[in-house]
Scaffold this motif. Structure first.
Motif, short mmCIF file in Angstrom:
data_model
loop_
_atom_site.label_atom_id
_atom_site.label_comp_id
_atom_site.label_asym_id
_atom_site.label_seq_id
_atom_site.Cartn_x
_atom_site.Cartn_y
_atom_site.Cartn_z
N GLY A 148 0.82 -1.20 0.00
CA GLY A 148 0.00 0.00 0.00
C GLY A 148 0.86 1.25 0.00
O GLY A 148 2.08 1.19 0.15
N ILE A 177 -4.45 5.40 3.20
CA ILE A 177 -3.64 4.39 2.53
C ILE A 177 -4.44 3.84 1.36
O ILE A 177 -5.64 3.57 1.47
CB ILE A 177 -3.21 3.24 3.47
CG1 ILE A 177 -4.37 2.72 4.32
CG2 ILE A 177 -2.06 3.67 4.35
CD1 ILE A 177 -4.00 1.53 5.19
N PHE A 179 -4.43 0.77 -1.70
CA PHE A 179 -3.88 -0.56 -1.89
C PHE A 179 -4.77 -1.31 -2.87
O PHE A 179 -5.96 -1.03 -3.00
CB PHE A 179 -3.83 -1.31 -0.55
CG PHE A 179 -5.14 -1.32 0.19
CD1 PHE A 179 -6.06 -2.35 0.01
CD2 PHE A 179 -5.48 -0.27 1.03
CE1 PHE A 179 -7.28 -2.34 0.68
CE2 PHE A 179 -6.70 -0.25 1.71
CZ PHE A 179 -7.60 -1.28 1.53
N PRO A 219 -1.60 -1.15 10.48
CA PRO A 219 -0.37 -1.28 9.69
C PRO A 219 0.81 -0.63 10.40
O PRO A 219 0.64 0.28 11.21
CB PRO A 219 -0.72 -0.53 8.39
CG PRO A 219 -2.22 -0.46 8.36
CD PRO A 219 -2.64 -0.37 9.79
N VAL A 230 -0.18 -3.62 3.83
CA VAL A 230 -1.54 -3.68 4.36
C VAL A 230 -1.89 -5.16 4.48
O VAL A 230 -2.12 -5.84 3.48
CB VAL A 230 -2.52 -2.95 3.43
CG1 VAL A 230 -3.94 -3.02 3.98
CG2 VAL A 230 -2.09 -1.51 3.23
N SER A 235 -6.25 -8.38 10.79
CA SER A 235 -7.43 -7.62 11.19
C SER A 235 -7.81 -8.00 12.61
O SER A 235 -7.75 -9.17 12.98
CB SER A 235 -8.60 -7.91 10.25
OG SER A 235 -8.28 -7.56 8.92
#
Length: 271
Positions: A148, A177, A179, A219, A230, A235
């Protein structure tokens, strides 16, 4: 070694690294004063008499401080010593086990948000901690770790977003960001932490349908040229997935992705 070979080497170890990260994350969440131990966030403005539900003592805001008054029957300690009388407190910044006020194993943590005071009650014997079965997470898949580019805003900005407790608060944003996923470019608006790392609150097409209603992504600090990995494999479930008493912000406008992010932490594991 070529860039492709270096990347192949990293990818070869990454499933093991991810598994270690996941195990450490489960350990952190289930620790005695992890997010599962939060049993209440009591806003002092909702209790003008200073008496909070199931919390000993009297807690009254006074400008930039909170006045705690307690008697022997409250069985409170401050800085590890039995406490009676009155004391003026400010926001707790220490780790939860080191917070100033305690009631047995419980830790009573003073919090301030947008000028409003609250007391959080962390109890290692909370029902959520006792019944925790783990985090449902999708195993590492290299598809979800993509390059990213971070672009900082000329000036930090704040947007108002709803929080998990139904109140609206400001969310600071420092940039974006961009990506690619499956050949399509996406963008997330992010906050910039003190150490330079990034923080995004996002939702996707699985949110509420296979994954929690929104998640966090953290990140690392971007390189000097703005490049950053990324990795949706990492998550995170937000704290409010573990306890209803957290005030997590919902995703800001633009951070709901029209793609299924079937990666990373998805939900709490059912009993």
């Amino acid at each position: 070694m070529s860039t492709d070979a270096q990347q192949a080497g990293r990818d070869g170890h990454e499933p093991q690294n991810w598994q270690k990260w996941h195990e450490q994350r489960v350990g952190s969440v289930s620790a005695p004063y992890g997010p599962l131990s939060l049993t209440g966030t009591h806003w002092l403005g909702d209790h003008p008499d200073g008496r909070l539900p199931a919390v000993p003592g009297s807690w009254v805001p006074d400008g930039d401080e909170v006045v705690l008054t307690a008697g022997p029957e409250d069985v409170l300690t401050v800085d590890g010593k039995p406490f009676t009388g009155s004391i003026r407190l400010t926001t707790d910044h220490a780790p939860i086990p080191e917070s100033r006020v305690a009631h047995g194993r419980r830790r009573l943590v003073v919090l301030r948000r947008e000028g409003l005071w609250a007391v959080r009650d962390f109890d290692p014997d909370s029902p959520a901690r006792r019944t925790f079965e783990g985090i449902e997470a999708t195993a590492y898949d290299p598809r979800w770790a993509v390059p990213g580019t971070f672009r900082a805003y000329p000036e930090s900005r704040s947007v108002r977003v709803e929080n998990a407790d139904g109140r609206e608060r400001g969310l600071g944003l420092g940039g974006e960001i961009t990506f690619p996923l499956d050949g399509v470019e996406h963008t997330l608006r992010v906050a910039v932490e003190q150490d330079g790392s990034l923080w995004a609150v996002f939702a996707d097409a699985t949110s509420g349908n296979g994954s929690y209603r929104f998640r966090f992504l953290r990140p690392p600090a971007p390189a000097a040229d703005g490049t950053v990995t990324v990795d949706f494999n990492r998550s995170l479930l937000p704290p409010c997935a573990f306890a209803d008493h957290f005030i997590c912000p919902f995703p800001p406008p633009g951070n709901t992705l029209a793609v299924e992010i079937a990666a990373g932490e998805r939900n709490l594991r059912d009993r």
